[in-house]
Design a protein around this motif. Structure first.
Motif, PDB file in Angstrom:
ATOM      1  N   GLU A 166       0.818  -1.206   0.000  1.00 51.29           N
ATOM      2  CA  GLU A 166       0.000   0.000   0.000  1.00 51.29           C
ATOM      3  C   GLU A 166       0.856   1.263   0.000  1.00 51.29           C
ATOM      4  OE1 GLU A 166      -0.760  -2.149   2.699  1.00 51.29           O
ATOM      5  OE2 GLU A 166      -2.361  -3.232   1.716  1.00 51.29           O
ATOM      6  N   SER A 167       1.860   1.315  -0.828  1.00 46.13           N
ATOM      7  CA  SER A 167       2.735   2.470  -0.849  1.00 46.13           C
ATOM      8  C   SER A 167       2.072   3.662  -1.550  1.00 46.13           C
ATOM      9  CB  SER A 167       4.061   2.115  -1.501  1.00 46.13           C
ATOM     10  OG  SER A 167       3.799   1.594  -2.781  1.00 46.13           O
ATOM     11  N   PHE A 168       2.689   4.796  -1.298  1.00 46.93           N
ATOM     12  CA  PHE A 168       2.156   6.035  -1.858  1.00 46.93           C
ATOM     13  C   PHE A 168       2.499   6.147  -3.339  1.00 46.93           C
ATOM     14  CE2 PHE A 168       1.173   6.926   2.295  1.00 46.93           C
ATOM     15  CZ  PHE A 168       0.704   8.217   2.506  1.00 46.93           C
ATOM     16  N   GLY A 169       1.774   7.026  -4.034  1.00 45.25           N
ATOM     17  CA  GLY A 169       2.056   7.263  -5.446  1.00 45.25           C
ATOM     18  C   GLY A 169       3.014   8.404  -5.640  1.00 45.25           C
ATOM     19  N   PHE A 170       3.778   8.717  -4.593  1.00 45.77           N
ATOM     20  CA  PHE A 170       4.806   9.750  -4.751  1.00 45.77           C
ATOM     21  C   PHE A 170       5.954   9.475  -3.782  1.00 45.77           C
ATOM     22  CE2 PHE A 170       4.031  12.242  -0.904  1.00 45.77           C
ATOM     23  CZ  PHE A 170       2.744  11.857  -0.564  1.00 45.77           C
ATOM     24  N   VAL A 171       7.107   9.978  -4.176  1.00 45.64           N
ATOM     25  CA  VAL A 171       8.242   9.915  -3.253  1.00 45.64           C
ATOM     26  C   VAL A 171       8.802  11.331  -3.095  1.00 45.64           C
ATOM     27  CG1 VAL A 171       8.948   7.533  -3.639  1.00 45.64           C
ATOM     28  CG2 VAL A 171       9.889   9.326  -5.072  1.00 45.64           C
ATOM     29  N   MET A 172       9.392  11.587  -1.925  1.00 47.94           N
ATOM     30  CA  MET A 172       9.957  12.904  -1.668  1.00 47.94           C
ATOM     31  C   MET A 172      11.435  12.727  -1.357  1.00 47.94           C
ATOM     32  SD  MET A 172       6.947  14.712   0.581  1.00 47.94           S
ATOM     33  CE  MET A 172       7.372  13.999   2.123  1.00 47.94           C
TER      34      MET A 172
END
Lengths: 724, 72
Positions: free
Chosen positions: A649-655
């Motif tokens: 369930e990872s996010f659709g963005f990385v920072m």
């Protein structure tokens, strides 16, 4: 996957005024110098999603300790962050988190609201639950797979294995496990267990030694009691009290016999009072020993005997002195006469001296006359210069004649007279010396007589009778001494029998003391035995065991934490291993590394994860990795974890926050190439001050790009943000 | 599964030991979530100091009894 669409920030950290960001391009670059608000932008996303979870020590990020959320120039504080998220079905949620003064005490209250895609608004706990359902990730996983923090890279750059393992744990989202293990170690409970164990063993030893000592003491005391005439059957309280009664009765009877008073002394009911009883009886025995009438009479006689012996010696001495003084005096008189005779002799000599002096004076008168005549004749006066005034004869040279006549007639006479006077004076001196010696001897004799009389007077007083010329004090004194000795001899037997009685009572007291010693020793031994058998002693043992169990439980928990951490690390590494290897080799571009094997072991002592990076030959890579390689390694792990699906369930963005800290130009190019891959299925928000990285982003990223330039930050207005 | 549950599942032992260790783990995890590493440390120090204080109090009392009344 959840995608990020829009962000609005106000009053949060570097921000004062409202600023809005949209994330409609796959690559969003936040570019600007340090301290312009780039990191605050990423922090705002983080805070909006996780609230206080992203603050404080628990985050494992040092800068988050004492993190200040509200902007200092916004008065009163008014923090507001709004985030628009889109789920995989395209439904949009607007998350609003705010922090503003609340109530009279002006405390800050955090509020969370969610505008739902189906319409409606949820707040508070309901909003929190809804947000968890939406985000699914924990804050830890967010840090592992979404937000690459600057510190994560800095920590991996260290050469110190423990710190690097710690940093990799953090990159893998395992900080909690590691922190808990550190907290367990910090408690230092093994030291407590050792101390308790040592204290208990030492006390148990003391008890054992005390018991042995008591036993030995009791044996010795029993031997002493036997030596004092006590049988084994007498070594008890009943016998001790019985002996005490007997001792008391005998002392009472003795006091009666000798006619002395005795204060009331009671025999105690228990042995513990016997020491006091003993002391009281000993005191009375000591008093009786000196107050027995016969003893007192003995003391008087001893005193008299001593005084008479001393007087007898004084009498003998003074009599001898008197005898010697008298003898010297009489010898002197015999030799030189009495004082009266000496005085008359002195008088005679004095008279003779007087006569001689007168003759000398006359002779001297004639001599004066002749001297004058000689002076006359020696002068120039003319006249009857040829007739001698002394002999009347004629003389041719009268002056010469006179000189001879004077010498013959007067000079001889004067010298003779002078000599006679000198002799008489010597005689006078001798006589005067003898007279003084006479007086001294006479005085000495008188003094000796006086002292002898004084001794006689003292003898008279001691003997209580008059001493006359007819008495011989020496014999009288001897006679008195004889009677004293006789009386003393008679008293000796009586006193001895009295002292025997007292000795007998003292012996009984010794017996009592011996029994009391034994009873006392037995009681002390009983106390030591009671200590060993006491519930408190048992409780101490139980507490010692309880602490051991606690430590054992903690050890087991520590093992469990280590195992979970290790298993999770292994799973995550397993899921991302290939990607991490691939990313690392791409970014680092080290031709000698054709394969990087990333694995985890457990340190059996600390239960912590220990990470290993080996090359294709199984050689440890860390000693040969440069700072740039280590930076590449940290980014590879993060990007590998973010894109591998190791965390579901990872996010659709990385920072990525300042990812190129130690990267060279080649590394940066490779990083951008990898980001091109990442951009295929998620947005990349890249925060950097690195111009080269910016240029590479625009020249090499194939997808759409958006750039926010951060500049001209002022305390009043916050960052100047411009979209390019 | 959260680390809390994962560790709880990993803990072994008979029923009593399991309950005991489970409770201890709950305390440790709660302490950690409240105050981080220091929270873990203070939970354990509190647990052990409760035991050591009781132990030391008993030891002091018995030592005094031994030296005051069990010795000459």
């Amino acid at each position: 996957m959840i995608s990020l669409r829009r962000l609005t920030i106000k009053g949060f950290r570097a921000y004062t005024e409202v600023k809005e960001f949209s994330f409609d391009s796959p690559m969003v670059l936040l570019f600007g110098e340090n301290a312009r608000g780039k990191s605050s932008t990423l922090n705002a996303i983080e805070w909006c999603l996780f609230g206080n979870e992203c603050m404080g020590k628990g985050t494992g990020i040092r800068e988050r300790i004492n993190w200040e959320l509200p902007n200092r120039n916004t008065k009163p504080p008014n923090v507001s962050v709004m985030l628009e998220l889109e789920d995989k079905e395209g439904r949009r949620y607007v998350i609003s988190r705010s922090l503003a003064p609340h109530g009279r005490r002006r405390g800050l209250e955090e509020k969370l609201r969610i505008n739902l895609p189906e319409g409606g608004l949820v707040e508070g706990e309901e909003a929190k639950a809804r947000l968890q359902q939406l985000v699914k990730l924990s804050f830890r996983d967010f840090l592992t797979t979404v937000y690459q923090h600057q510190e994560a890279i800095r920590a991996v750059l260290t050469q110190e294995p423990r710190e690097r393992n710690d940093a990799i744990d953090r990159l893998l989202g395992l900080s909690d496990h590691r922190n808990i293990l550190t907290g367990i170690e910090a408690a230092r409970l093994e030291k407590e267990r050792r101390e308790i164990g040592t204290s208990f063993d030492s006390f148990a030893k003391e008890v054992e030694v005390a018991l042995q000592t008591r036993k030995t003491d009791l044996k010795e005391r029993a031997v002493k009691a036997q030596q004092k005439g006590l049988g084994e059957s007498q070594l008890n309280q009943r016998e001790a009290l019985k002996i005490a009664e007997g001792a008391k009765d005998r002392l009472v009877e003795f006091a009666h016999q000798i006619g002395l008073g005795l204060p009331e002394i009671r025999v105690p009911k228990e042995w513990k009072g016997l020491s006091q009883f003993e002391r009281a009886l000993e005191r009375e025995i000591k008093r009786f020993r000196s107050e027995i009438p016969e003893v007192m009479r003995q003391q008087d006689l001893f005193r008299d005997r001593s005084r008479i012996t001393e007087l007898r010696e004084a009498y003998r001495r003074e009599k001898e002195n008197e005898y010697h003084a008298r003898r010297k005096f009489q010898d002197f008189i015999r030799e030189k006469g009495t004082g009266k005779v000496l005085d008359e002799k002195i008088k005679g000599v004095l008279e003779e001296i007087g006569k001689k002096k007168k003759t000398l004076e006359k002779t001297d008168a004639r001599a004066t006359l002749v001297r004058d005549a000689l002076e006359y004749l020696s002068s120039d006066v003319k006249g009857a210069q040829d007739r001698c005034p002394l002999c009347g004869n004629k003389a041719a040279n009268l002056a010469e004649h006179l000189k001879e006549e004077w010498e013959e007639r007067i000079g001889g006479e004067v010298r003779k007279l002078q000599k006679e006077i000198d002799n008489l004076r010597t005689q006078l001196e001798e006589l005067e010396g003898s007279s003084q010696e006479y007086d001294r001897l006479k005085e000495g004799l008188e003094s000796a007589k006086k002292r002898a009389n004084e001794v006689n007077r003292r003898i008279a007083k001691v003997l209580a009778r008059e001493i006359t010329e007819r008495d011989d004090p020496y014999v009288l004194l001897n006679k008195r001494l004889g009677s004293i000795e006789k009386e003393l001899k008679e008293l000796e037997d009586v006193v001895s029998s009295r002292q025997d009685i007292l000795d007998g009572i003292a012996h009984l007291l010794n017996q009592i003391e011996a029994i009391v010693d034994i009873l006392n020793g037995e009681e002390k031994m009983r106390i030591v035995e009671e200590i060993e058998a006491s519930p408190e002693y048992g409780q101490m043992e139980e507490l010692k065991d309880e602490l051991a169990i606690l430590l054992d439980d903690i050890g087991k928990i520590k093992e469990a934490v280590g195992e979970v951490s290790h298993e999770e690390a292994r799973q995550k590494i397993g899921a991302a291993e290939k990607l991490i290897d691939n990313y690392f080799r791409q970014i680092a571009g080290n031709p000698s590394v054709t394969n990087m094997r990333f694995s985890v072991k457990v340190d059996s002592r600390t239960a912590r994860n220990h990470y290993e990076f080996k090359d294709q030959n199984g050689e440890d890579l860390t000693p040969v990795l440069s700072q740039g390689d280590l930076n590449a390694l940290a980014l590879s792990i993060f990007l590998g974890m973010a894109t591998s699906g190791a965390v579901k369930e990872s996010f659709g963005f990385v920072m990525l926050d300042d990812p190129s800290q130690s990267l060279g130009s080649g590394h940066k190019e490779k990083l951008i190439d990898i980001l091109n891959e990442v951009l295929k299925d998620r947005i990349v928000i890249l925060s950097s001050m690195d111009k080269e990285l910016q240029d590479l982003t625009f020249s090499r990223i194939t997808g759409a790009k958006k750039k926010y330039v951060f500049s001209d930050w002022t305390p009043e207005e916050g960052p100047g943000v411009k979209e390019e | 599964m959260s680390y809390r549950d994962a560790v709880a599942k990993r803990i072994e032992g008979d029923r009593d030991a399991l309950n005991r260790k489970g409770r201890l783990w709950e305390e440790i995890a709660s302490g950690y979530e409240k105050e981080g590493q220091n929270g873990v440390k203070s939970v354990l120090v509190k647990r052990s100091s409760g035991i050591t204080q009781k132990f030391n109090r008993l030891l002091r009392d018995l030592e005094r009894k031994l030296w005051d009344r069990g010795n000459d």
